[in-house]
Design a protein around this motif. Structure first.
Motif, PDB file in Angstrom:
ATOM      1  N   PRO A   1       0.834  -1.212   0.000  1.00 11.94           N
ATOM      2  CA  PRO A   1       0.000   0.000   0.000  1.00 11.94           C
ATOM      3  C   PRO A   1       0.865   1.258   0.000  1.00 11.94           C
ATOM      4  O   PRO A   1       1.831   1.370   0.754  1.00 11.94           O
ATOM      5  N   GLY A   2       0.532   2.194  -0.867  1.00 14.96           N
ATOM      6  CA  GLY A   2       1.304   3.420  -0.982  1.00 14.96           C
ATOM      7  C   GLY A   2       2.432   3.360  -1.982  1.00 14.96           C
ATOM      8  O   GLY A   2       3.205   4.315  -2.099  1.00 14.96           O
ATOM      9  N   ARG A   3       2.526   2.257  -2.721  1.00 16.17           N
ATOM     10  CA  ARG A   3       3.615   2.130  -3.709  1.00 16.17           C
ATOM     11  C   ARG A   3       3.505   3.180  -4.801  1.00 16.17           C
ATOM     12  O   ARG A   3       4.506   3.788  -5.183  1.00 16.17           O
ATOM     13  N   SER A   4       2.301   3.408  -5.302  1.00 20.08           N
ATOM     14  CA  SER A   4       2.120   4.419  -6.355  1.00 20.08           C
ATOM     15  C   SER A   4       2.447   5.817  -5.841  1.00 20.08           C
ATOM     16  O   SER A   4       3.035   6.632  -6.558  1.00 20.08           O
ATOM     17  N   LEU A   5       2.070   6.093  -4.590  1.00 22.95           N
ATOM     18  CA  LEU A   5       2.382   7.396  -4.010  1.00 22.95           C
ATOM     19  C   LEU A   5       3.880   7.584  -3.868  1.00 22.95           C
ATOM     20  O   LEU A   5       4.414   8.666  -4.174  1.00 22.95           O
ATOM     21  N   LEU A   6       4.593   6.548  -3.421  1.00 24.00           N
ATOM     22  CA  LEU A   6       6.046   6.637  -3.318  1.00 24.00           C
ATOM     23  C   LEU A   6       6.680   6.858  -4.683  1.00 24.00           C
ATOM     24  O   LEU A   6       7.624   7.658  -4.824  1.00 24.00           O
ATOM     25  N   ASN A   7       6.165   6.184  -5.693  1.00 18.36           N
ATOM     26  CA  ASN A   7       6.683   6.341  -7.048  1.00 18.36           C
ATOM     27  C   ASN A   7       6.498   7.762  -7.553  1.00 18.36           C
ATOM     28  O   ASN A   7       7.350   8.295  -8.270  1.00 18.36           O
ATOM     29  N   VAL A   8       5.401   8.397  -7.170  1.00 19.01           N
ATOM     30  CA  VAL A   8       5.166   9.789  -7.562  1.00 19.01           C
ATOM     31  C   VAL A   8       6.053  10.742  -6.776  1.00 19.01           C
ATOM     32  O   VAL A   8       6.603  11.698  -7.328  1.00 19.01           O
ATOM     33  N   LEU A   9       6.214  10.486  -5.492  1.00 17.63           N
ATOM     34  CA  LEU A   9       7.011  11.375  -4.646  1.00 17.63           C
ATOM     35  C   LEU A   9       8.476  11.409  -5.067  1.00 17.63           C
ATOM     36  O   LEU A   9       9.167  12.400  -4.825  1.00 17.63           O
ATOM     37  N   ILE A  10       8.951  10.329  -5.685  1.00 13.94           N
ATOM     38  CA  ILE A  10      10.341  10.297  -6.141  1.00 13.94           C
ATOM     39  C   ILE A  10      10.612  11.421  -7.140  1.00 13.94           C
ATOM     40  O   ILE A  10      11.715  11.982  -7.189  1.00 13.94           O
TER      41      ILE A  10
END
Length: 288
Positions: free
Chosen positions: A107-116
């Motif tokens: 959970p939150g993988r897509s958000l982490l990918n965007v935050l990068i």
């Protein structure tokens, strides 16, 4: 006798020439190439040519005096320290995050990918201001606690390293992540089934797989860290002989119309260009 009319000869319709379409495609290809080369020449080549010409025009003695001045020598040391620490942090962090995104679902993988990619979209000035608001002595969230503990972040090397690491954050991740996704996890699973632990799999499988992508990401991070200006200027205080990187010295000399701005800019350009050219030459053709 009546004369019989001559027979009517019906000629087959002429086939369209096949050379028109390839000729048109070649014309479009050459036009696109010319537009691309012109775009790069205007935005990249012309400014570099001007810097090189101004450097050469002022003579070798001026060049040596500029790059050997005491404030320039100290700026070399500060720049090397800040860039080295920032690149080291981003290398470790970049490989770890790339492995996390490529091999795990959470959970939150897509958000982490965007935050990068956030550092690409945010102005470096805002990054420096945010660091001041978090670690500043008087207004920062953690400033007073760090000050009482004897730790200085803003207007010192730690703040400059944080600012530089932030702006260079995506470079290693975005070079390593596609390679890991393309290679898959079959080799890693096979090594695990044979009893290899995590460190052995990292050293013997993962790192050899991503070594050239990692090297190119590190080189891009070095070039970006050497040229960082906005965020570093906010958090460093721009104190001559103490917290000035080479880009800040260039800015100071350019603002005060002092000699040496072009010469020091040439040093930065040369170091970044040499790093990129070297890694491009030693990288195997199949990995390019």
């Amino acid at each position: 006798m009546t004369d019989t009319p001559p027979p009517v000869v019906i000629e087959p319709p002429s086939r369209p020439t096949r050379t028109a379409a390839p000729r048109k495609r070649r014309l479009v290809k050459y036009l696109l190439r010319a537009v691309a080369v012109g775009y790069v020449a205007v935005l990249v080549a012309m400014p570099l040519v001007v810097v090189v010409w101004r450097t050469i025009d002022q003579g070798a003695s001026t060049f040596w005096d500029a790059i050997s001045a005491p404030d320039a020598v100290h700026a070399y040391q500060v720049t090397a320290e800040v860039a080295g620490l920032a690149v080291l942090i981003n290398t470790v962090f970049g490989v770890g995050v790339a492995l996390l995104l490529a091999r795990y679902r959470f959970p939150g993988r897509s958000l982490l990918n965007v935050l990068i990619d956030v550092p690409i979209s945010i102005s470096p000035i805002i990054v420096g201001l945010a660091l001041v608001l978090v670690f500043g002595w008087t207004t920062g969230w953690f400033g007073s606690e760090l000050q009482n503990a004897g730790i200085e972040v803003i207007f010192s090397t730690p703040g400059m390293v944080l600012a530089t690491a932030f702006v260079c954050l995506p470079l290693v991740v975005r070079e390593v992540l596609p390679v890991l996704e393309e290679e898959g996890i079959e080799q890693d699973q096979a090594a695990r089934s044979l009893g290899a632990n995590a460190l052995q799999r990292l050293v013997r499988i993962t790192l050899p797989t991503i070594k050239w992508a990692l090297a190119y990401g590190v080189v891009l991070s070095i070039a970006r860290a050497l040229g960082e200006f906005g965020a570093v200027r906010v958090v460093s205080g721009d104190v001559t002989g103490q917290t000035q990187t080479l880009t800040l010295v260039v800015d100071q000399r350019a603002e005060q119309f002092e000699p040496g701005a072009y010469q020091l800019s040439m040093v930065l350009i040369a170091v970044s260009a040499i790093c990129i050219v070297v890694i491009s030459l030693i990288r195997p053709r199949g990995e390019r």
